[in-house]
Motif scaffolding. Sequence first.
Motif, PDB file in Angstrom:
ATOM      1  N   ILE A  19      37.965  35.345  27.640  1.00 46.19           N
ATOM      2  CA  ILE A  19      38.899  34.800  28.629  1.00 46.19           C
ATOM      3  C   ILE A  19      38.660  35.548  29.931  1.00 46.19           C
ATOM      4  O   ILE A  19      38.511  36.778  29.937  1.00 46.19           O
ATOM      5  N   THR A  20      38.608  34.819  31.025  1.00 45.13           N
ATOM      6  CA  THR A  20      38.519  35.476  32.332  1.00 45.13           C
ATOM      7  C   THR A  20      39.386  34.720  33.324  1.00 45.13           C
ATOM      8  O   THR A  20      39.330  33.499  33.412  1.00 45.13           O
ATOM      9  N   SER A  21      40.209  35.456  34.025  1.00 44.32           N
ATOM     10  CA  SER A  21      41.226  34.865  34.901  1.00 44.32           C
ATOM     11  C   SER A  21      41.129  35.464  36.297  1.00 44.32           C
ATOM     12  O   SER A  21      41.261  36.689  36.454  1.00 44.32           O
ATOM     13  N   LEU A  22      40.881  34.610  37.285  1.00 43.12           N
ATOM     14  CA  LEU A  22      40.886  35.043  38.678  1.00 43.12           C
ATOM     15  C   LEU A  22      40.006  36.276  38.873  1.00 43.12           C
ATOM     16  O   LEU A  22      40.412  37.266  39.474  1.00 43.12           O
ATOM     17  N   CYS A  23      38.788  36.184  38.375  1.00 41.43           N
ATOM     18  CA  CYS A  23      37.903  37.342  38.417  1.00 41.43           C
ATOM     19  C   CYS A  23      36.603  37.073  39.156  1.00 41.43           C
ATOM     20  O   CYS A  23      36.350  37.671  40.202  1.00 41.43           O
ATOM     21  N   LEU A  24      35.761  36.190  38.622  1.00 46.07           N
ATOM     22  CA  LEU A  24      34.376  36.116  39.080  1.00 46.07           C
ATOM     23  C   LEU A  24      34.255  35.662  40.526  1.00 46.07           C
ATOM     24  O   LEU A  24      33.388  36.141  41.262  1.00 46.07           O
ATOM     25  N   GLU A  25      35.117  34.741  40.961  1.00 46.32           N
ATOM     26  CA  GLU A  25      35.024  34.271  42.342  1.00 46.32           C
ATOM     27  C   GLU A  25      35.433  35.357  43.342  1.00 46.32           C
ATOM     28  O   GLU A  25      35.095  35.285  44.524  1.00 46.32           O
TER      29      GLU A  25
ATOM     30  N   VAL B 108      26.677  33.092  19.980  1.00 42.98           N
ATOM     31  CA  VAL B 108      26.288  31.681  20.071  1.00 42.98           C
ATOM     32  C   VAL B 108      27.335  30.842  19.344  1.00 42.98           C
ATOM     33  O   VAL B 108      27.745  31.166  18.229  1.00 42.98           O
ATOM     34  N   GLY B 109      27.803  29.800  19.999  1.00 41.64           N
ATOM     35  CA  GLY B 109      28.883  28.992  19.455  1.00 41.64           C
ATOM     36  C   GLY B 109      30.266  29.476  19.816  1.00 41.64           C
ATOM     37  O   GLY B 109      31.272  28.829  19.507  1.00 41.64           O
ATOM     38  N   GLY B 110      30.343  30.651  20.471  1.00 45.37           N
ATOM     39  CA  GLY B 110      31.629  31.171  20.915  1.00 45.37           C
ATOM     40  C   GLY B 110      32.109  30.454  22.160  1.00 45.37           C
ATOM     41  O   GLY B 110      31.359  29.759  22.846  1.00 45.37           O
ATOM     42  N   GLY B 111      33.387  30.626  22.479  1.00 42.26           N
ATOM     43  CA  GLY B 111      33.988  29.896  23.585  1.00 42.26           C
ATOM     44  C   GLY B 111      34.366  30.782  24.756  1.00 42.26           C
ATOM     45  O   GLY B 111      34.687  31.965  24.577  1.00 42.26           O
ATOM     46  N   ILE B 112      34.319  30.209  25.938  1.00 41.58           N
ATOM     47  CA  ILE B 112      34.820  30.867  27.135  1.00 41.58           C
ATOM     48  C   ILE B 112      35.963  30.034  27.696  1.00 41.58           C
ATOM     49  O   ILE B 112      35.913  28.795  27.692  1.00 41.58           O
ATOM     50  N   ILE B 113      37.015  30.708  28.132  1.00 40.45           N
ATOM     51  CA  ILE B 113      38.129  30.075  28.843  1.00 40.45           C
ATOM     52  C   ILE B 113      38.222  30.776  30.188  1.00 40.45           C
ATOM     53  O   ILE B 113      38.458  31.989  30.249  1.00 40.45           O
ATOM     54  N   MET B 114      38.027  30.014  31.248  1.00 36.56           N
ATOM     55  CA  MET B 114      38.036  30.596  32.595  1.00 36.56           C
ATOM     56  C   MET B 114      39.083  29.883  33.441  1.00 36.56           C
ATOM     57  O   MET B 114      39.096  28.649  33.517  1.00 36.56           O
ATOM     58  N   VAL B 115      39.966  30.658  34.060  1.00 39.01           N
ATOM     59  CA  VAL B 115      40.953  30.096  34.972  1.00 39.01           C
ATOM     60  C   VAL B 115      40.791  30.773  36.331  1.00 39.01           C
ATOM     61  O   VAL B 115      40.409  31.947  36.415  1.00 39.01           O
ATOM     62  N   GLY B 116      41.035  30.011  37.390  1.00 44.44           N
ATOM     63  CA  GLY B 116      40.818  30.586  38.708  1.00 44.44           C
ATOM     64  C   GLY B 116      41.277  29.688  39.829  1.00 44.44           C
ATOM     65  O   GLY B 116      42.024  28.717  39.622  1.00 44.44           O
ATOM     66  N   ALA B 117      40.805  30.008  41.036  1.00 44.50           N
ATOM     67  CA  ALA B 117      41.231  29.350  42.265  1.00 44.50           C
ATOM     68  C   ALA B 117      40.083  28.524  42.834  1.00 44.50           C
ATOM     69  O   ALA B 117      38.933  28.977  42.842  1.00 44.50           O
ATOM     70  N   LEU B 118      40.396  27.349  43.335  1.00 42.51           N
ATOM     71  CA  LEU B 118      39.406  26.457  43.925  1.00 42.51           C
ATOM     72  C   LEU B 118      39.395  26.597  45.442  1.00 42.51           C
ATOM     73  O   LEU B 118      40.456  26.661  46.080  1.00 42.51           O
ATOM     74  N   ASN B 119      38.185  26.650  45.992  1.00 43.95           N
ATOM     75  CA  ASN B 119      37.980  26.650  47.450  1.00 43.95           C
ATOM     76  C   ASN B 119      38.725  27.778  48.154  1.00 43.95           C
ATOM     77  O   ASN B 119      39.185  27.630  49.287  1.00 43.95           O
ATOM     78  N   ASN B 120      38.796  28.908  47.476  1.00 43.77           N
ATOM     79  CA  ASN B 120      39.484  30.070  48.027  1.00 43.77           C
ATOM     80  C   ASN B 120      38.485  30.975  48.752  1.00 43.77           C
ATOM     81  O   ASN B 120      37.347  31.129  48.302  1.00 43.77           O
ATOM     82  N   THR B 121      38.886  31.554  49.867  1.00 44.13           N
ATOM     83  CA  THR B 121      37.996  32.471  50.581  1.00 44.13           C
ATOM     84  C   THR B 121      38.584  33.875  50.753  1.00 44.13           C
ATOM     85  O   THR B 121      37.847  34.787  51.128  1.00 44.13           O
ATOM     86  N   PHE B 122      39.879  34.058  50.497  1.00 33.78           N
ATOM     87  CA  PHE B 122      40.476  35.385  50.636  1.00 33.78           C
ATOM     88  C   PHE B 122      41.811  35.436  49.918  1.00 33.78           C
ATOM     89  O   PHE B 122      42.417  34.415  49.591  1.00 33.78           O
ATOM     90  N   TYR B 123      42.277  36.663  49.693  1.00 40.03           N
ATOM     91  CA  TYR B 123      43.686  36.900  49.367  1.00 40.03           C
ATOM     92  C   TYR B 123      44.059  38.278  49.905  1.00 40.03           C
ATOM     93  O   TYR B 123      43.190  39.114  50.157  1.00 40.03           O
ATOM     94  N   TYR B 124      45.348  38.476  50.116  1.00 38.96           N
ATOM     95  CA  TYR B 124      45.851  39.735  50.664  1.00 38.96           C
ATOM     96  C   TYR B 124      46.633  40.506  49.595  1.00 38.96           C
ATOM     97  O   TYR B 124      47.347  39.934  48.773  1.00 38.96           O
ATOM     98  N   VAL B 125      46.512  41.831  49.652  1.00 41.34           N
ATOM     99  CA  VAL B 125      47.413  42.748  48.974  1.00 41.34           C
ATOM    100  C   VAL B 125      47.850  43.750  50.038  1.00 41.34           C
ATOM    101  O   VAL B 125      47.018  44.470  50.593  1.00 41.34           O
ATOM    102  N   ASN B 126      49.160  43.775  50.307  1.00 38.42           N
ATOM    103  CA  ASN B 126      49.646  44.463  51.508  1.00 38.42           C
ATOM    104  C   ASN B 126      48.911  43.870  52.717  1.00 38.42           C
ATOM    105  O   ASN B 126      48.817  42.659  52.848  1.00 38.42           O
TER     106      ASN B 126
ATOM    107  N   PHE C 178      48.127  28.289  34.217  1.00 38.27           N
ATOM    108  CA  PHE C 178      47.136  29.136  33.558  1.00 38.27           C
ATOM    109  C   PHE C 178      47.549  29.452  32.120  1.00 38.27           C
ATOM    110  O   PHE C 178      46.761  29.285  31.178  1.00 38.27           O
ATOM    111  N   LEU C 179      48.790  29.912  31.939  1.00 38.94           N
ATOM    112  CA  LEU C 179      49.252  30.302  30.610  1.00 38.94           C
ATOM    113  C   LEU C 179      49.287  29.118  29.657  1.00 38.94           C
ATOM    114  O   LEU C 179      48.910  29.244  28.479  1.00 38.94           O
TER     115      LEU C 179
END
Length: 259
Positions: free
Chosen positions: A159-165, A187-205, A36-37
């Motif tokens: 920039i958006t990272s591990l957010c929308l999904e 208009v003409g601005g850029g988006i950089i999006m990083v994330g996870a593919l085919n993910n359905t969940f994650y745990y915290v605790n 990502f970085l």
Amino acid sequence: MPMTNKEVKSLYRERFDPVQYHTTYYSNLDKEVEFFLTNIHSTLLKEKFNEGKRCLEIGSGPTVHSLISASHHFDTLVSSDYTEKNREEIRKWLNKDAQALDWTIFFRFVANMEKFSDLDEGVRILEERLRRKLKNVSFCDVFDSIPLNYKEAPFDVIITSLCLEFAACDWSSYVQALKNIAALLRVGGGIIMVGALNNTFYYVNDEIFPSLKLDQPMIQKAMTLAGFQGFEWKILERQVIEGKPTDHDGCFCVSAIKM
């Protein structure tokens, strides 16, 4: 039964633990976060992604690392997140609070990419640079037609990272969220999006948080519907199995231009 967007918002407000999230996913620098970085950094070296002055991160969570490279190119940076707990963690870092989350290893990684010969000095300079340029930590709800509580949009880069999904519960909500954040971009601005593919969940605790399962064609179709073109993709197969309680099978970085 799948959760509604309203239920997911409530889950994050009431059950998300930003400190445990950091412990689980950011206590070390793994190959996926390096991916990502590296790709955020390399994308921002392209002229069409660094010719403006203002950059916004959508859905920062409690993190600051996705904006380290952006602080080299932009005079004004804005972080944003839905939950006050996450925004407070960013403010703690900005204020050098003794209880702030530690992002040193991520600054060191970017300092190496920026060719600092003394990485300890590089970390100090980059931390100071980001604190100086991060002007606001704003409330954001990607499902609002005006998602950001900040009056100085539009931005030059988002920039958006591990957010929308993880915010959207269904396809139509995901597309609408992209349209809403596109409205914050010139208009003409850029988006950089990083994330996870085919993910359905994650745990915290022991708390499970849902994710919308998306592959590359679905993401690009949604971005096209939101008015983006000129896609550039990087994909990495899953690298981390042990200690990362998610079910994604890969990671992505996609950049595009708002038409």
